[in-house]
Motif scaffolding. Structure first.
Motif, PDB file in Angstrom:
ATOM      1  N   PHE A  55      -7.698  63.890  31.507  1.00 39.44           N
ATOM      2  CA  PHE A  55      -6.507  63.122  31.838  1.00 39.44           C
ATOM      3  C   PHE A  55      -5.336  64.074  31.673  1.00 39.44           C
ATOM      4  O   PHE A  55      -5.025  64.498  30.568  1.00 39.44           O
ATOM      5  N   LEU A  56      -4.730  64.472  32.781  1.00 42.14           N
ATOM      6  CA  LEU A  56      -3.611  65.417  32.740  1.00 42.14           C
ATOM      7  C   LEU A  56      -2.319  64.668  32.454  1.00 42.14           C
ATOM      8  O   LEU A  56      -2.048  63.635  33.057  1.00 42.14           O
ATOM      9  N   VAL A  57      -1.535  65.192  31.539  1.00 41.21           N
ATOM     10  CA  VAL A  57      -0.317  64.515  31.117  1.00 41.21           C
ATOM     11  C   VAL A  57       0.863  65.470  31.200  1.00 41.21           C
ATOM     12  O   VAL A  57       0.850  66.529  30.577  1.00 41.21           O
ATOM     13  N   ALA A  58       1.844  65.089  31.981  1.00 39.95           N
ATOM     14  CA  ALA A  58       3.089  65.855  32.005  1.00 39.95           C
ATOM     15  C   ALA A  58       3.867  65.529  30.734  1.00 39.95           C
ATOM     16  O   ALA A  58       3.742  64.449  30.178  1.00 39.95           O
ATOM     17  N   HIS A 114      -1.525  71.014  29.561  1.00 40.42           N
ATOM     18  CA  HIS A 114      -1.344  72.306  30.230  1.00 40.42           C
ATOM     19  C   HIS A 114      -2.568  72.544  31.112  1.00 40.42           C
ATOM     20  O   HIS A 114      -3.559  71.841  31.008  1.00 40.42           O
ATOM     21  N   ILE A 115      -2.480  73.534  31.977  1.00 40.43           N
ATOM     22  CA  ILE A 115      -3.617  73.871  32.831  1.00 40.43           C
ATOM     23  C   ILE A 115      -4.521  74.814  32.034  1.00 40.43           C
ATOM     24  O   ILE A 115      -4.246  75.997  31.912  1.00 40.43           O
ATOM     25  N   PRO A 119      -4.456  73.530  41.903  1.00 38.08           N
ATOM     26  CA  PRO A 119      -3.504  72.797  42.752  1.00 38.08           C
ATOM     27  C   PRO A 119      -3.311  71.330  42.331  1.00 38.08           C
ATOM     28  O   PRO A 119      -2.197  70.816  42.372  1.00 38.08           O
ATOM     29  N   ILE A 120      -4.388  70.699  41.889  1.00 35.87           N
ATOM     30  CA  ILE A 120      -4.287  69.297  41.475  1.00 35.87           C
ATOM     31  C   ILE A 120      -3.526  69.196  40.164  1.00 35.87           C
ATOM     32  O   ILE A 120      -2.597  68.396  40.031  1.00 35.87           O
ATOM     33  N   ALA A 121      -3.913  70.018  39.189  1.00 39.99           N
ATOM     34  CA  ALA A 121      -3.249  69.990  37.887  1.00 39.99           C
ATOM     35  C   ALA A 121      -1.782  70.399  38.009  1.00 39.99           C
ATOM     36  O   ALA A 121      -0.920  69.859  37.316  1.00 39.99           O
ATOM     37  N   GLY A 122      -1.496  71.321  38.905  1.00 35.23           N
ATOM     38  CA  GLY A 122      -0.131  71.785  39.108  1.00 35.23           C
ATOM     39  C   GLY A 122       0.813  70.697  39.592  1.00 35.23           C
ATOM     40  O   GLY A 122       2.022  70.759  39.350  1.00 35.23           O
ATOM     41  N   MET A 123       0.280  69.691  40.277  1.00 32.42           N
ATOM     42  CA  MET A 123       1.120  68.573  40.735  1.00 32.42           C
ATOM     43  C   MET A 123       1.433  67.609  39.593  1.00 32.42           C
ATOM     44  O   MET A 123       2.389  66.851  39.683  1.00 32.42           O
ATOM     45  N   ILE A 124       0.632  67.643  38.529  1.00 34.11           N
ATOM     46  CA  ILE A 124       0.785  66.675  37.454  1.00 34.11           C
ATOM     47  C   ILE A 124       1.411  67.296  36.211  1.00 34.11           C
ATOM     48  O   ILE A 124       2.340  66.750  35.626  1.00 34.11           O
ATOM     49  N   VAL A 125       0.897  68.440  35.807  1.00 32.39           N
ATOM     50  CA  VAL A 125       1.369  69.116  34.604  1.00 32.39           C
ATOM     51  C   VAL A 125       2.434  70.128  35.004  1.00 32.39           C
ATOM     52  O   VAL A 125       2.221  70.933  35.888  1.00 32.39           O
ATOM     53  N   ARG A 126       3.581  70.061  34.383  1.00 28.74           N
ATOM     54  CA  ARG A 126       4.675  70.980  34.727  1.00 28.74           C
ATOM     55  C   ARG A 126       4.954  71.921  33.588  1.00 28.74           C
ATOM     56  O   ARG A 126       4.901  71.630  32.489  1.00 28.74           O
TER      57      ARG A 126
END
Length: 91
Positions: free
Chosen positions: A10-13, A56-57, A84-91
């Motif tokens: 679960f990616l969290v910004a 984070h990625i 690319p997917i994680a980059g849209m979510i985690v900044r």
């Protein structure tokens, strides 16, 4: 053919409050241990399904893997697919 194991991420910004259905009653914040945990997460994932939270990625290296991204309901098999997917979510 390699055996299928699943790591759910679960990616969290930083600005985001996690929402939605929680898959397990315990979700570990894998970002707390840094990238050195990546190898161990993959090893644990070979033995049982696990769910982790990443802020984070995480670098899983050049190996092939099966990671389910809960946010998008996608399964990725390499860093090339994950970034690319994680980059849209985690900044």
């Amino acid at each position: 053919m390699r055996s299928l194991f699943r790591i759910t991420v679960f990616l969290v910004a930083d600005w985001c409050v996690p929402r939605g259905e929680i898959i397990t009653d315990k979700i570990f914040n894998a970002s707390a241990c840094g990238d050195n945990c990546a190898e161990w997460l993959l090893e644990i994932g070979k033995k049982k399904d696990i769910t982790v939270n990443l802020r984070h990625i995480m670098d899983f290296g050049e190996v092939s893997f099966d990671i389910h991204i809960q946010n998008t309901d996608q399964v990725v098999h390499s860093m090339k697919e994950l970034i690319p997917i994680a980059g849209m979510i985690v900044r």
